[in-house]
Design a protein around this motif. Sequence first.
Motif, mmCIF file in Angstrom:
data_model
loop_
_atom_site.group_PDB
_atom_site.id
_atom_site.type_symbol
_atom_site.label_atom_id
_atom_site.label_comp_id
_atom_site.label_asym_id
_atom_site.label_seq_id
_atom_site.Cartn_x
_atom_site.Cartn_y
_atom_site.Cartn_z
ATOM 1 N N PRO A 184 7.171 -21.737 15.664
ATOM 2 C CA PRO A 184 6.540 -22.987 15.181
ATOM 3 C C PRO A 184 6.967 -23.397 13.771
ATOM 4 O O PRO A 184 7.302 -24.570 13.561
ATOM 5 N N PRO A 185 6.999 -22.476 12.794
ATOM 6 C CA PRO A 185 7.477 -22.902 11.470
ATOM 7 C C PRO A 185 8.899 -23.456 11.527
ATOM 8 O O PRO A 185 9.200 -24.464 10.876
ATOM 9 N N VAL A 186 9.741 -22.814 12.324
ATOM 10 C CA VAL A 186 11.113 -23.307 12.459
ATOM 11 C C VAL A 186 11.103 -24.720 13.033
ATOM 12 O O VAL A 186 11.795 -25.619 12.537
ATOM 13 N N ALA A 187 10.274 -24.919 14.051
ATOM 14 C CA ALA A 187 10.202 -26.243 14.672
ATOM 15 C C ALA A 187 9.749 -27.285 13.653
ATOM 16 O O ALA A 187 10.305 -28.384 13.569
ATOM 17 N N VAL A 188 8.745 -26.931 12.838
ATOM 18 C CA VAL A 188 8.239 -27.883 11.848
ATOM 19 C C VAL A 188 9.326 -28.212 10.824
ATOM 20 O O VAL A 188 9.554 -29.376 10.479
ATOM 21 N N VAL A 189 10.021 -27.177 10.359
ATOM 22 C CA VAL A 189 11.061 -27.416 9.349
ATOM 23 C C VAL A 189 12.161 -28.298 9.915
ATOM 24 O O VAL A 189 12.577 -29.284 9.288
ATOM 25 N N ILE A 190 12.614 -27.965 11.132
ATOM 26 C CA ILE A 190 13.712 -28.752 11.707
ATOM 27 C C ILE A 190 13.254 -30.177 11.986
ATOM 28 O O ILE A 190 13.927 -31.141 11.648
ATOM 29 N N GLY A 191 12.043 -30.292 12.564
ATOM 30 C CA GLY A 191 11.561 -31.617 12.934
ATOM 31 C C GLY A 191 11.338 -32.519 11.728
ATOM 32 O O GLY A 191 11.527 -33.733 11.796
ATOM 33 N N MET A 192 10.948 -31.950 10.598
ATOM 34 C CA MET A 192 10.590 -32.789 9.455
ATOM 35 C C MET A 192 11.601 -32.697 8.320
ATOM 36 O O MET A 192 11.342 -33.156 7.212
ATOM 37 N N GLN A 193 12.763 -32.128 8.648
ATOM 38 C CA GLN A 193 13.773 -31.907 7.621
ATOM 39 C C GLN A 193 14.080 -33.138 6.783
ATOM 40 O O GLN A 193 14.071 -33.105 5.554
ATOM 41 N N LYS A 194 14.306 -34.250 7.485
ATOM 42 C CA LYS A 194 14.731 -35.469 6.789
ATOM 43 C C LYS A 194 13.682 -35.945 5.796
ATOM 44 O O LYS A 194 13.967 -36.185 4.624
ATOM 45 N N LEU A 195 12.427 -36.033 6.288
ATOM 46 C CA LEU A 195 11.337 -36.469 5.421
ATOM 47 C C LEU A 195 11.128 -35.484 4.281
ATOM 48 O O LEU A 195 10.848 -35.864 3.151
ATOM 49 N N PHE A 196 11.271 -34.193 4.598
ATOM 50 C CA PHE A 196 11.059 -33.124 3.625
ATOM 51 C C PHE A 196 12.001 -33.296 2.442
ATOM 52 O O PHE A 196 11.585 -33.337 1.284
ATOM 53 N N VAL A 197 13.273 -33.439 2.737
ATOM 54 C CA VAL A 197 14.260 -33.592 1.663
ATOM 55 C C VAL A 197 14.002 -34.872 0.892
ATOM 56 O O VAL A 197 14.019 -34.897 -0.336
ATOM 57 N N LYS A 198 13.718 -35.947 1.626
ATOM 58 C CA LYS A 198 13.446 -37.226 0.972
ATOM 59 C C LYS A 198 12.270 -37.127 0.016
ATOM 60 O O LYS A 198 12.305 -37.628 -1.105
ATOM 61 N N GLY A 199 11.234 -36.428 0.458
ATOM 62 C CA GLY A 199 10.031 -36.311 -0.338
ATOM 63 C C GLY A 199 10.261 -35.528 -1.615
ATOM 64 O O GLY A 199 9.630 -35.761 -2.628
ATOM 65 N N LEU A 200 11.175 -34.573 -1.573
ATOM 66 C CA LEU A 200 11.424 -33.772 -2.762
ATOM 67 C C LEU A 200 12.426 -34.437 -3.689
ATOM 68 O O LEU A 200 12.426 -34.209 -4.886
ATOM 69 N N VAL A 201 13.302 -35.257 -3.118
ATOM 70 C CA VAL A 201 14.399 -35.808 -3.911
ATOM 71 C C VAL A 201 14.105 -37.218 -4.406
ATOM 72 O O VAL A 201 14.402 -37.579 -5.530
ATOM 73 N N GLU A 202 13.473 -38.012 -3.553
ATOM 74 C CA GLU A 202 13.300 -39.431 -3.836
ATOM 75 C C GLU A 202 12.494 -39.651 -5.110
ATOM 76 O O GLU A 202 11.450 -39.067 -5.320
ATOM 77 N N THR A 203 13.013 -40.478 -5.979
ATOM 78 C CA THR A 203 12.258 -40.782 -7.186
ATOM 79 C C THR A 203 12.005 -42.272 -7.322
ATOM 80 O O THR A 203 11.097 -42.684 -8.020
#
Lengths: 335, 282
Positions: B261-280
């Motif tokens: 499940p953690p793997v699934a969450v990371v893969i599924g939300m990868q794009k948003l995850f990176v955007k959320g950390l990088v986007e300013t």
Amino acid sequence: MASIKLDNLGKIYPGGSRAVGGVKLDIADGEFIVLVGPSGCGKSTLLRMVAGLESITEGEVRIGDRVVNKVEPADRDIAMVFQNYALYPHMSVRQNLAYGLKNRRTPKAEITRRVDEAAAILQIGPFLDRKPRALSGGQRQRVAMGRAIVREPAAFLFDEPLSNLDAKLRVAMRLEIKDLQKRLRTTSIYVTHDQLEAMTLADRLVVLNAGQVEQIGTPLDVYRRPASTFVAGFIGSPAMNLIPARAVPHLPGSAHAAVIGIRPEDLVPDPDGPIEMQVGAIEELGAQRLVHGKVNGADVTIALPSHGELSDRLRLNAAPEALHRFDDKSGKRLD
Amino acid sequence: MIENRPGLNILAHLVLILGVVIVALPVWVAFVASTRSATDFMSGTVPMWPGPHLVENYARMLDSGVSTSGTPPVARMMFNSLVMALSIAIGKIAISILSAFAIVYFRFPLRGLAFWCIFVTLMLPVEVRIVPTFQVVAGLGLLNSYAGLSVPLIASATATFLFRQVFLTMPDELVEAARIDGAGPMKFFRDILLPLSRTNMAALFVILFIYGWNQYLWPLLITTDAQYYTIVAGIKRMADAVDGLPQWHLVMATAVLAMLPPVAVVIGMQKLFVKGLVETEK
């Protein structure tokens, strides 16, 4: 549409420092008022007090015949255009325009009508479904104005709306704002630090300095008869020369005044002129050249046609009606 | 700095590959073990290639589990973990975004004190306050319940600060424009703040979901009823075989299932995850 009346309006911050004091101003229905002054002079604070974004500590603001001191910004029937546009980044242009109307429970059909109308006026129709980040600076500025127009408010408040645009676009938008305001006949208050913008836009100018009104008048009045040395130095480019009277003892009136003001273009070369100027730096502007120099130790700038040779020393003259006389201590105009 | 030397490229890749191998090897060993039978571990050599018992082992674990260890079927434990991880992630986001909203946009009495109270909880993770927290949860009768599993872990200073930081970058004019547009505080929160913090919420969700899923000490402490065992704590119980050898092939099958499940969450939300950390840009 409505008139706006500022009665002895003032603002003292909790720390005790005064931002604005004793501003009295009657703005007629449909008038375009420009508040102008250097940064920190309180012009934005004054505008934000009218908007309701800043609390009022002294005096009164009336919009129409209603005192709005304690009225929420949304209920003051005003619309504001911000310097950085303040568009909602996650909404499309259409949603941006419609948001204020939606919050006021305007019927859907009415919203669509007004948004389309504003889009047509501002020529932003093709962008209605785009997000603000997909627009250029000028287009964003239009959307910000559109957001004000759709509300059909009693007054527009502009807070340095053009200072984020490049010089060329600024001139174009300036004309458009003027044109738009003429067409809509909406009472407007416009804040700027750019005296050229102020001169070209205003029906009446309000020159502010350190939170106080220095002068109120039509642009030409203010330009021709500046009420103080501050206004004289601020309005007009290049700035008016303010020369200590003892440096130019031969000019008429210099016996009574402490400071003589002469606009650079009013100082003309004349072999028999009473003023002798030592030429220093020269700035070529194309159509004219600005010559900086000294007259008996005082800095003077003159504007000359851009041809001919210049000697190290120039003799200058000025017509008596081109002289402005000011008091030394108060800086006030003497006649 | 952009270097363009093939030697460096090769070296960089070697380092990266080495890193991947170090991380991946134990996972591979676990997977291989989960496809073998119990006897394959008695020989003393660790097998490196998958055996024939994959379907059998996994089906057994999901369906019935290891009865001798007192744990329920893995499917049940995974469901418990999922409920716990989701409650913690969603609860933390909801509470911290609201408290950040209050701290940034409202001037209320004792605002400074409230801020410091939240700040101080940074120094009090569950492990430090575990005994008093247990006392409180027990007193409220929340032992062996989903609420007991998740509520004590929901308050979060870190997430509050993250949202506070996000809100502080929102231009003041945006708030003022909304005020002039007639949006009250809650409307502003819903129509403007929430949509603009969407990516930050997603990034936080990923981190918090994994945090919740990996909780070990707390669930181990407050669940005595097997119906509420979570999978991470359950693995530990399975490995503690009484009077016998641990059934490594089954433990490993559980471990592999727990990773999914953690793997699934990371893969599924990868794009948003990176955007959320990088986007300013706001």
